[in-house]
Design an enzyme around this catalytic site. Structure first.
Site, PDB file in Angstrom:
ATOM      1  N   ASN A 110       0.822  -1.211   0.000  1.00 46.62           N
ATOM      2  CA  ASN A 110       0.000   0.000   0.000  1.00 46.62           C
ATOM      3  C   ASN A 110       0.850   1.253   0.000  1.00 46.62           C
ATOM      4  OD1 ASN A 110      -2.095  -1.729   0.059  1.00 46.62           O
ATOM      5  ND2 ASN A 110      -2.529  -1.516   2.239  1.00 46.62           N
ATOM      6  N   HIS A 127       5.804  -0.588  -2.498  1.00 50.43           N
ATOM      7  CA  HIS A 127       5.449   0.276  -3.636  1.00 50.43           C
ATOM      8  C   HIS A 127       5.507   1.754  -3.266  1.00 50.43           C
ATOM      9  CE1 HIS A 127       3.138  -3.335  -5.554  1.00 50.43           C
ATOM     10  NE2 HIS A 127       4.434  -3.393  -5.772  1.00 50.43           N
ATOM     11  N   SER A 204      -4.648  -9.552  -3.455  1.00 53.71           N
ATOM     12  CA  SER A 204      -5.037 -10.528  -4.480  1.00 53.71           C
ATOM     13  C   SER A 204      -3.822 -11.338  -4.922  1.00 53.71           C
ATOM     14  CB  SER A 204      -5.661  -9.812  -5.683  1.00 53.71           C
ATOM     15  OG  SER A 204      -4.733  -8.889  -6.230  1.00 53.71           O
ATOM     16  N   ASN A 241      -8.184 -12.968   3.929  1.00 52.53           N
ATOM     17  CA  ASN A 241      -8.640 -12.279   2.714  1.00 52.53           C
ATOM     18  C   ASN A 241     -10.128 -12.520   2.503  1.00 52.53           C
ATOM     19  OD1 ASN A 241      -7.026 -10.722   0.627  1.00 52.53           O
ATOM     20  ND2 ASN A 241      -8.342 -11.900  -0.726  1.00 52.53           N
ATOM     21  N   GLU A 243     -11.525 -13.216  -0.195  1.00 52.26           N
ATOM     22  CA  GLU A 243     -11.784 -14.261  -1.192  1.00 52.26           C
ATOM     23  C   GLU A 243     -10.496 -15.063  -1.421  1.00 52.26           C
ATOM     24  OE1 GLU A 243     -12.725 -12.122  -4.828  1.00 52.26           O
ATOM     25  OE2 GLU A 243     -11.032 -10.779  -4.537  1.00 52.26           O
TER      26      GLU A 243
HETATM   27  P1  NAD Z   1      -5.988  -5.797  -4.965  1.00 51.02           P
HETATM   28  O1  NAD Z   1      -6.986  -4.705  -5.164  1.00 51.02           O
HETATM   29  O2  NAD Z   1      -5.442  -6.457  -6.173  1.00 51.02           O
HETATM   30  O3  NAD Z   1      -6.624  -6.945  -4.051  1.00 51.02           O
HETATM   31  C1  NAD Z   1      -7.214  -6.671  -2.807  1.00 51.02           C
HETATM   32  C2  NAD Z   1      -7.652  -7.982  -2.191  1.00 51.02           C
HETATM   33  O4  NAD Z   1      -8.125  -7.724  -0.871  1.00 51.02           O
HETATM   34  C3  NAD Z   1      -8.799  -8.647  -2.958  1.00 51.02           C
HETATM   35  O5  NAD Z   1      -8.537 -10.043  -3.008  1.00 51.02           O
HETATM   36  C4  NAD Z   1     -10.030  -8.324  -2.096  1.00 51.02           C
HETATM   37  O6  NAD Z   1     -11.037  -9.306  -2.194  1.00 51.02           O
HETATM   38  C5  NAD Z   1      -9.419  -8.297  -0.707  1.00 51.02           C
HETATM   39  N1  NAD Z   1     -10.118  -7.435   0.254  1.00 51.02           N
HETATM   40  C6  NAD Z   1     -10.747  -6.255   0.046  1.00 51.02           C
HETATM   41  N2  NAD Z   1     -11.184  -5.728   1.221  1.00 51.02           N
HETATM   42  C7  NAD Z   1     -10.832  -6.622   2.181  1.00 51.02           C
HETATM   43  C8  NAD Z   1     -10.995  -6.647   3.591  1.00 51.02           C
HETATM   44  N3  NAD Z   1     -11.612  -5.670   4.260  1.00 51.02           N
HETATM   45  N4  NAD Z   1     -10.504  -7.721   4.268  1.00 51.02           N
HETATM   46  C9  NAD Z   1      -9.862  -8.731   3.615  1.00 51.02           C
HETATM   47  N5  NAD Z   1      -9.694  -8.756   2.278  1.00 51.02           N
HETATM   48  C10 NAD Z   1     -10.155  -7.712   1.571  1.00 51.02           C
HETATM   49  O7  NAD Z   1      -4.850  -5.213  -4.045  1.00 51.02           O
HETATM   50  P2  NAD Z   1      -3.293  -5.568  -3.978  1.00 51.02           P
HETATM   51  O8  NAD Z   1      -3.122  -7.037  -4.011  1.00 51.02           O
HETATM   52  O9  NAD Z   1      -2.752  -4.806  -2.857  1.00 51.02           O
HETATM   53  O10 NAD Z   1      -2.699  -4.986  -5.322  1.00 51.02           O
HETATM   54  C11 NAD Z   1      -3.080  -3.684  -5.743  1.00 51.02           C
HETATM   55  C12 NAD Z   1      -1.944  -2.737  -6.074  1.00 51.02           C
HETATM   56  O11 NAD Z   1      -2.488  -1.412  -6.090  1.00 51.02           O
HETATM   57  C13 NAD Z   1      -0.866  -2.718  -5.037  1.00 51.02           C
HETATM   58  O12 NAD Z   1       0.321  -2.712  -5.733  1.00 51.02           O
HETATM   59  C14 NAD Z   1      -1.043  -1.401  -4.277  1.00 51.02           C
HETATM   60  O13 NAD Z   1       0.177  -0.674  -4.278  1.00 51.02           O
HETATM   61  C15 NAD Z   1      -2.003  -0.574  -5.089  1.00 51.02           C
HETATM   62  N6  NAD Z   1      -3.157  -0.067  -4.282  1.00 51.02           N
HETATM   63  C16 NAD Z   1      -2.916   0.504  -3.090  1.00 51.02           C
HETATM   64  C17 NAD Z   1      -3.963   0.968  -2.315  1.00 51.02           C
HETATM   65  C18 NAD Z   1      -3.652   1.575  -0.978  1.00 51.02           C
HETATM   66  O14 NAD Z   1      -2.542   2.073  -0.777  1.00 51.02           O
HETATM   67  N7  NAD Z   1      -4.581   1.540  -0.026  1.00 51.02           N
HETATM   68  C19 NAD Z   1      -5.283   0.838  -2.774  1.00 51.02           C
HETATM   69  C20 NAD Z   1      -5.498   0.254  -4.049  1.00 51.02           C
HETATM   70  C21 NAD Z   1      -4.427  -0.209  -4.787  1.00 51.02           C
END
Ligand code: NAD
Length: 277
Positions: A110, A127, A204, A241, A243
């Site tokens: 994040n 990241h 994910s 997670n 899912e």
């Molecule tokens: P992703 O969006 O690909 O996957 C998120 C996963 O978390 C999904 O499988 C979803 O079902 C699950 N999820 C959602 N809410 C949840 C909860 N409350 N409890 C448990 N599981 C939950 O995210 P990723 O794998 O981190 O990859 C996304 C990329 O985008 C990363 O590289 C990140 O840097 C960036 N990103 C960052 C942020 C942030 O900083 N908050 C937000 C969005 C994307």
């Protein structure tokens, strides 16, 4: 689910070097959308994902113009105003595990800075972080306030230049196609090789090289021959997670606790505290 929460609490207590890997899912309960969950930014708008892949090349081609565009749109895409969000109970549960001496490192994908704001001390922001700037040459990082970006823009002196090495400074967030800073990548791989428990929260697990970290850890646990005695694995990999993920499906994780990190992580910590006595 309660039996898996107890199993995770006991596994954490038995571990010697536990680390956590986190993704966008741990911050959805702070109001930041994820990318690939059912309501994710890219699930709803695949075109936004395509555009995201072009950003780094634009920076390489013309860093000055990239900075001009960047300052004109301060919010990171569809993630909203990250200055206004606060850590949730999931982030705080990981802080508690660290202060109990159980969790040794958090490695997050994040960019929202919420682990640091919650109080996690040993942290790799794989990241980067939206609050910081980074030199693309020597990898020095600064709080963004340390550069007077408005004045640099007004004087036509963008991009900012690193005072240490003269390299070009960009935002710390790692764009698609941009290399992961070496000290973060090497430090994270070292942690993955060293840990005996990996708690993977809200990702994910499809973005590489981050998604290779569980695989690096699992390499120390080759599949057992049938009939071989079941000794304790070198590393226990737990997913929390909403899912299943490729880690679940490929058997990289030992078990999935399916649900919200903001509900599950505090329960695990509460039980670990009770069991520790
Ligand atoms: P992703 O969006 O690909 O996957 C998120 C996963 O978390 C999904 O499988 C979803 O079902 C699950 N999820 C959602 N809410 C949840 C909860 N409350 N409890 C448990 N599981 C939950 O995210 P990723 O794998 O981190 O990859 C996304 C990329 O985008 C990363 O590289 C990140 O840097 C960036 N990103 C960052 C942020 C942030 O900083 N908050 C937000 C969005 C994307």
């Amino acid at each position: 689910m309660e039996d898996l929460i107890e199993r995770a609490a006991r596994d954490l207590l038995a571990s010697k070097h536990a680390i956590a890997l986190t993704g966008a899912g741990i911050s959805t309960e702070s109001g930041i959308p994820d990318y690939r969950g059912p309501n994710g930014v890219w699930t709803k708008n695949p075109e936004a994902e395509r555009r995201a892949y072009l950003g780094y090349q634009r920076f390489l081609d013309d860093p000055k113009e990239w900075w001009v565009q960047r300052l004109a749109t301060p919010n990171i895409g569809a993630l909203g105003n990250l200055d206004e969000v606060v850590p949730n109970v999931g982030h705080k549960a990981l802080v508690r595990l660290e202060s109990m001496g159980i969790l040794r490192y958090v490695i997050t994908q994040n960019i929202d800075g919420l682990h640091e704001r919650a109080g996690t001390k040993n942290l790799y922001e794989f990241h980067g972080c939206f609050r910081k700037l980074r030199c693309t040459g020597c990898e020095s990082r600064w709080a963004r306030e340390e550069f007077d970006l408005k004045t640099l823009a007004a004087k036509g002196e963008l991009p900012p230049i690193c005072p240490k090495c003269g390299g070009i400074v960009k935002t710390d967030g790692v764009a698609f196609g941009e290399p992961i800073p070496q000290y973060v990548l090497q430090g994270s791989i070292e942690q993955a090789k060293k840990c005996d428990l990996m708690l993977i929260c809200g990702t994910s697990a499809v973005v590489y090289p981050f998604a290779s970290l569980p695989r690096v850890a699992k390499e120390r646990d080759p599949p057992r021959r049938s009939g071989a005695s079941a000794s304790r694995p070198a590393v226990t990999i737990i997913e929390v997670n909403a899912e299943p993920t490729p880690l679940t499906e490929e058997g990289i994780s030992d078990y999935l606790i399916r649900g919200k990190t903001g509900e599950i992580l505090p329960k695990i910590v509460e039980l670990a505290t009770k069991l520790k006595g």
